[in-house]
Design a protein around this motif. Sequence first.
Motif, mmCIF file in Angstrom:
data_model
loop_
_atom_site.group_PDB
_atom_site.id
_atom_site.type_symbol
_atom_site.label_atom_id
_atom_site.label_comp_id
_atom_site.label_asym_id
_atom_site.label_seq_id
_atom_site.Cartn_x
_atom_site.Cartn_y
_atom_site.Cartn_z
ATOM 1 N N HIS A 179 47.792 33.681 46.422
ATOM 2 C CA HIS A 179 47.633 33.508 44.979
ATOM 3 C C HIS A 179 48.814 34.151 44.246
ATOM 4 O O HIS A 179 49.411 35.120 44.734
ATOM 5 C CB HIS A 179 46.331 34.156 44.501
ATOM 6 N N GLY A 207 37.975 34.709 46.934
ATOM 7 C CA GLY A 207 38.305 33.334 46.583
ATOM 8 C C GLY A 207 37.852 32.342 47.631
ATOM 9 O O GLY A 207 37.318 32.709 48.683
ATOM 10 N N PRO A 237 35.781 32.556 41.733
ATOM 11 C CA PRO A 237 35.994 31.269 41.069
ATOM 12 C C PRO A 237 34.850 30.282 41.210
ATOM 13 O O PRO A 237 34.727 29.360 40.413
ATOM 14 C CB PRO A 237 37.263 30.737 41.749
ATOM 15 N N LYS A 274 35.067 30.705 37.122
ATOM 16 C CA LYS A 274 36.361 30.544 36.445
ATOM 17 C C LYS A 274 37.483 30.726 37.458
ATOM 18 O O LYS A 274 37.550 31.767 38.127
ATOM 19 C CB LYS A 274 36.517 31.566 35.313
ATOM 20 N N LYS A 275 38.357 29.744 37.556
ATOM 21 C CA LYS A 275 39.449 29.808 38.516
ATOM 22 C C LYS A 275 40.437 30.909 38.139
ATOM 23 O O LYS A 275 40.676 31.184 36.967
ATOM 24 C CB LYS A 275 40.161 28.465 38.603
ATOM 25 N N THR A 312 44.101 32.314 37.800
ATOM 26 C CA THR A 312 45.450 31.774 37.621
ATOM 27 C C THR A 312 46.523 32.765 38.070
ATOM 28 O O THR A 312 47.572 32.358 38.565
ATOM 29 C CB THR A 312 45.710 31.399 36.150
ATOM 30 N N LEU A 345 42.386 34.433 34.081
ATOM 31 C CA LEU A 345 41.529 33.317 34.442
ATOM 32 C C LEU A 345 41.940 32.043 33.713
ATOM 33 O O LEU A 345 42.668 32.080 32.714
ATOM 34 C CB LEU A 345 40.076 33.663 34.131
ATOM 35 N N GLU A 346 41.446 30.890 34.214
ATOM 36 C CA GLU A 346 41.886 29.583 33.718
ATOM 37 C C GLU A 346 41.569 29.344 32.248
ATOM 38 O O GLU A 346 42.261 28.552 31.583
ATOM 39 C CB GLU A 346 41.248 28.475 34.552
#
Length: 388
Positions: free
Chosen positions: A108, A147, A188, A219-220, A222, A231-232
């Motif tokens: 990531h 994740g 996520p 929430k993915k 980033t 977060l996204e």
Amino acid sequence: MKKVVVLGGGIAGVETSIFLRKYGFEVELISNRDYFYIYPISIWIPTKEKKFEDVTIPLKDLAEAHGFKFTQDKVIKVDKESFTLEKAGERRDFDYLVVALGQDKLKHKGIEHTYSICGNPNETLKYSEKLDSLIKAGKGKLAFGFGGNPKAKEAVRGGPVFELLFNVDYYLRKLKIRDKFELTFFAPMPKPGERLGEKALKMMDVMFKRLNIKSVTGKKITEFTPDGVLLEDGTKIESDLTCFVAAGDGHPAVKAGNLPQTEAGFVVIEPTNQVKGVENVYAVGDSCALEGPEWKAKQGHLAEVMARNTAYNIALKEGLEKGNPKTYIEHINILCLMDMGNGGGLAYRDDKKAMLIPLPILGHWMKKGWGIYYKLSKLGKIPRLPGM
């Protein structure tokens, strides 16, 4: 006697070597580390219940106890007919090859700002040092998350994150400074831990609320930064110290070679653990892709089943056993004694049932006892219990 080379000194590699020796094979285990690391009990290093040496066994001691050869070197490539080492170069001197290299982690953005409880053991030591510094400062914000990998949904390791979270919470309470720390769990996926079933999810939610642990899910991620998790949706989890266990990805040595592999880089195997289409190469543990139900997960006890089956199946080929090849399929389940510092819970799931049994106080000491048993039994100092 035929020679078997085992690549990897983790749970699967060590177990395979031990059981191959029981059949009398000449066995060489190759690992880049000179010690066997017992991940399930490493959760107690940050809370000072264990020291690094308590959760390790020198591989030379295991080699002496069971009669296999240990070679320290890094595997950089695995092919159908050979493997390549960083120091020794390409080798073909084996009758059978067992790939037990484990897995890599997804990379990531900003992951260097996090610490994993399931990766390089040095990360756990660094996490412990950072936690100590925050405790000395008297306050802090701690984040704990894991994740997923859409290309390999079974390569998720969330249990140790929950265990570390609950143990750190209890540790701070014992120090009487829990109210000075903000603890946040994040993932996520909308329902992290759903592999354990609905009952476990509800109980986890109850625990979070009771212990005042924030939860941010669905929430993915980033990016990770030195002071938090982005977060996204544009929000940020503020954190002075982030524990994050990324989902598994194929091992670089497997990806570099020509063994049949999935899109994610995991070795494709038959249920007998023989590599698909390759007569004398097997793969065990986290290195390989799993067949089975949607909720399946890679766990240590399944890796050991694969290891024992592999030793048996190789012995069967050599006429040292009678019967049918053994497969791992019927052993797919989720079994986890989740430690919480002051107790625990026994989680189990198979095709027929899913349950989580609370074990106040007892659960913690059961896991402590297992850790002692595991270390001594691996060294052959006490008898092994059937199935363990």
